[in-house]
Design an enzyme around this catalytic site. Structure first.
Site, mmCIF file in Angstrom:
data_model
loop_
_atom_site.group_PDB
_atom_site.id
_atom_site.type_symbol
_atom_site.label_atom_id
_atom_site.label_comp_id
_atom_site.label_asym_id
_atom_site.label_seq_id
_atom_site.Cartn_x
_atom_site.Cartn_y
_atom_site.Cartn_z
ATOM 1 C CG MET A 25 -2.222 -1.438 1.189
ATOM 2 S SD MET A 25 -3.222 -0.527 -0.107
ATOM 3 C CE MET A 25 -2.893 -2.127 -1.340
ATOM 4 C CG HIS A 142 1.917 2.751 4.215
ATOM 5 N ND1 HIS A 142 1.378 2.784 4.577
ATOM 6 C CD2 HIS A 142 2.583 1.054 3.718
ATOM 7 C CE1 HIS A 142 0.863 1.661 4.023
ATOM 8 N NE2 HIS A 142 1.604 0.188 3.662
ATOM 9 C CG HIS A 143 -2.292 5.833 0.801
ATOM 10 N ND1 HIS A 143 -3.098 7.103 1.113
ATOM 11 C CD2 HIS A 143 -2.518 6.254 -0.549
ATOM 12 C CE1 HIS A 143 -3.700 7.955 0.692
ATOM 13 N NE2 HIS A 143 -3.769 7.428 -0.823
ATOM 14 C CB SER A 144 -0.899 4.193 6.792
ATOM 15 O OG SER A 144 0.277 3.088 6.790
ATOM 16 C CG LEU A 145 4.227 9.240 7.416
ATOM 17 C CD1 LEU A 145 3.784 9.219 8.439
ATOM 18 C CD2 LEU A 145 5.274 8.311 6.834
#
Length: 497
Positions: A25, A142-145
Site C-alpha cells: 500500500m 506508505h499511504h497510511s502515513l
C-alpha cells in the site's frame, strides 16, 4: 519533536490492514530533472549530502507503535528514536546514458519492494545516469502515513518557480501543512479529476474509494432512506444505469457490464512501471474538434493502447473494457458552487477499431454518466456511487477464489486524472521535466493508470503487475500511436506533430 503518540484514523488503518506481501500500500512519484547549465559534475552528490545532513521533522520521523502486529487496536504513530536518515535517502545510477525505459526498470523494482514498517515508512531515491547529465528522484511512502493531498503540498513546497532559488527546504524538512476549505473546491470544468486534485491524491482511490464504498454501502444508503426526494433520485438513477437501454440511456454504463479480462486476476508482488508525456494543447485541439474533453481524449488513447496491447497477448475481450473514474460534479442542490466527489463507470472503446468512433463512444459514456449525477442532490450522488460499486465485492471475491461468475464484472481498471502545477518548477536550479504518479495495484486490479498535468503537459503513469502484464512499456508506447491515429484521422493542421 513531539513524543506524543498519534492514533491512526480509519482510512489510514484501512491502508495498513490492506498491506500484504503482494498488495503493498505505498504510492509514489517519479520526477526527472535537467540540471542548469554550468552545473558541477557532482551536483547530485551535493543534493544527497545536503539531504542526509538535514533535520527530519514529523510526520517523516514517525513509525508505527506496533509494527509486528498491524491489526493492533491502539496502533499509533510515534517518533522513531533510532531514526537513520542514511536508510531513507539513497543514491543509485543507471548505465549512462540511460533513457526513459531504462529509468523505468529500477523504479519498477523499487516499487515492487514493501516498505519496512518497523521504520518510518518512506524512501527517496536519487537516480543519476540519464542522458544529457539528467537525474531523477523517485519517492515512495506508505499511504497510511501521508495522504495524497499532504504529500503533494510538501513536495510542492520543496520546489520553486525561480530557477535561482536555493532556499526551499527538502520535503522531509517540512511539517504537515494545514488545509483550507478553498483547497478542496477545485472546479472540474467538465473534466474528470481525482478527489482533492493533487500530485499523489488518486493513487489510492481504487482501494480507499472502492473499498470504503463497498464496505459502507449499507450505511450510506440508510442515510438517505429518510429523504424521499434523494431516495427517488437514487432509485431512478440505478434503474437508468442498470436496466434501461433505450436511446436516452444506452450510453450509461451499469455495474455489471465489464467483461472478464486478464486485468482482473490475482497479482504477484512484482511491478512494472512505464510513463508517457503529451502536450496538453495537442489533446485539447483534438478534443475541440470532436466536442470532447481532454480527459475523454486521454481515455480514448488509453483504450486504443489497451486494444493493441491485449490483442498481442491474445487477451482482448469482445466487449469493451470498463473504467472506473473518480469525478467532481456540482449537485443540483448546491447553490454555493461546491462540488461532490463521486464515482462513475465509462467505456474505453476497446471493442472499436476506428479511433474517432472510439473517442465518440468514450465521450458519450462519460457525458451520460456526469449528466445523471448532475440531476441528483449530494446525498443521492454519494449513495449512487456506493450502490454502483457494490458488485465489485463479488468481483473481488471471485478473483481471490479463482471462480469466475456467470455475469460480467463491475470494472476492469481505474484511471485518475490529477491536476498539477501549471508553472515550471525547479529544485536547486534543476528544472523538473515531468511528475509521474506511481500508483498501487491490487487483486482484480492488475493495472492502474494515473494522469497528472504539469506545465502544459499531461503525464501518464502506468503501474501493473509484471507477471500478469509483461512488457507494460509497450502499452505506454501504444497510447502514443493511438494519439497519432486520432490526430491523423482529424486532418486538422498541426495535430499530427
Amino acid at each position: 519533536m513531539s513524543q506524543t503518540a498519534r492514533r491512526l484514523g480509519p482510512q489510514d488503518m484501512f491502508f495498513l490492514y490492506s498491506e500484504s506481501s503482494t498488495t503493498m500500500m505505498h504510492v509514489g512519484a517519479l520526477m526527472p530533472f535537467t540540471p542548469p547549465s554550468g552545473a558541477p559534475p557532482d551536483l547530485l552528490r551535493q543534493l544527497v549530502d545536503e539531504s542526509k545532513a538535514s533535520e527530519v521533522v514529523e510526520p517523516w520521523s514517525l513509525r508505527l507503535s506496533h509494527p509486528e502486529l498491524l491489526y493492533h487496536p491502539t496502533q499509533s504513530w510515534v517518533v522513531d528514536d533510532n531514526f537513520d536518515l542514511d536508510y531513507h535517502v539513497r543514491r543509485s545510477a543507471l548505465a549512462s546514458p540511460g533513457d526513459e525505459r531504462e529509468l523505468g526498470i529500477p523504479v519498477s523494482r523499487l516499487h515492487s519492494h514493501a516498505l519496512d514498517l518497523r521504520r518510518p515508512p518512506w524512501e527517496v531515491h536519487f537516480i543519476e545516469g540519464l542522458e544529457g547529465g539528467r537525474f531523477a528522484i523517485y519517492i515512495k511512502m506508505h499511504h497510511s502515513l501521508i495522504d495524497g493531498y499532504t504529500g503533494q503540498k510538501m513536495l510542492a513546497r520543496s520546489l520553486s518557480t525561480d530557477p535561482h532559488d536555493t532556499t526551499h527546504p527538502l520535503f522531509f524538512n517540512i511539517p504537515t501543512p494545514g488545509r483550507s476549505p478553498a483547497d478542496t473546491q477545485d472546479s472540474v470544468g467538465g473534466g474528470l479529476i481525482a478527489g482533492a486534485g493533487n500530485v499523489l491524491d488518486g493513487l489510492g482511490d481504487v482501494v480507499r474509494g472502492l473499498g470504503g464504498l463497498v464496505s459502507g454501502v449499507g450505511s450510506v444508503l440508510g442515510s438517505v432512506a429518510g429523504a424521499g426526494r434523494s431516495t427517488f433520485e437514487l432509485t431512478k438513477a440505478l434503474v437508468n444505469a442498470q436496466l434501461r437501454s433505450d436511446h436516452e440511456y444506452r450510453n450509461l454504463v451499469g455495474s455489471v457490464q465489464a467483461p472478464h479480462c486478464i486485468l482482473n486476476t490475482r497479482i504477484s508482488r512484482n511491478r512494472r512501471f512505464a510513463t508517457q508525456q503529451y502536450p496538453l494543447d495537442r489533446l485539447k485541439a483534438i478534443g475541440a474538434q470532436y466536442d470532447a474533453t481532454i480527459n475523454d481524449v486521454a481515455l480514448a488513447i488509453i483504450g486504443g493502447g489497451l486494444r493493441r496491447f491485449l490483442d498481442e497477448l491474445g487477451e482482448l475481450p469482445n466487449k469493451s473494457l470498463i473504467v472506473v473514474l473518480p469525478v467532481n460534479v456540482r449537485p443540483k442542490d448546491d447553490e454555493g458552487g461546491g462540488n461532490a466527489v463521486a464515482t462513475i463507470l465509462a467505456t474505453l472503446g476497446t471493442d472499436v477499431a476506428d479511433p474517432v468512433q472510439r473517442l465518440a463512444a468514450v465521450t458519450a459514456s462519460t457525458r451520460a454518466a456526469k449528466a445523471q449525477l448532475r440531476s441528483m442532490d449530494k446525498d443521492a450522488i454519494l449513495a449512487y456511487s456506493a450502490a454502483l460499486m457494490a458488485p465489485y465485492g463479488v468481483q473481488l471475491a471471485s478473483t481471490l477464489s479463482g471462480v469466475k461468475p456467470p455475469w460480467p464484472y463491475t470494472f476492469n481498471l481505474c484511471v485518475s486524472n490529477v491536476p498539477g502545477p501549471e508553472d515550471v518548477l525547479y529544485l536547486r536550479g534543476s528544472r523538473m521535466e515531468a511528475s509521474y504518479p506511481v500508483s498501487l495495484v491490487a487483486h482484480s486490479q492488475a493495472l492502474n493508470v494515473t494522469l497528472q498535468s504539469y506545465a502544459g503537459t499531461l503525464n501518464f503513469g502506468f503501474i501493473g503487475c509484471r507477471d500478469t502484464l509483461p512488457h507494460l512499456q509497450r502499452l505506454a508506447v501504444y497510447t502514443g500511436e493511438a494519439l497519432d491515429q486520432l490526430a491523423a484521422a482529424d486532418g486538422a493542421a498541426g495535430l499530427g506533430s
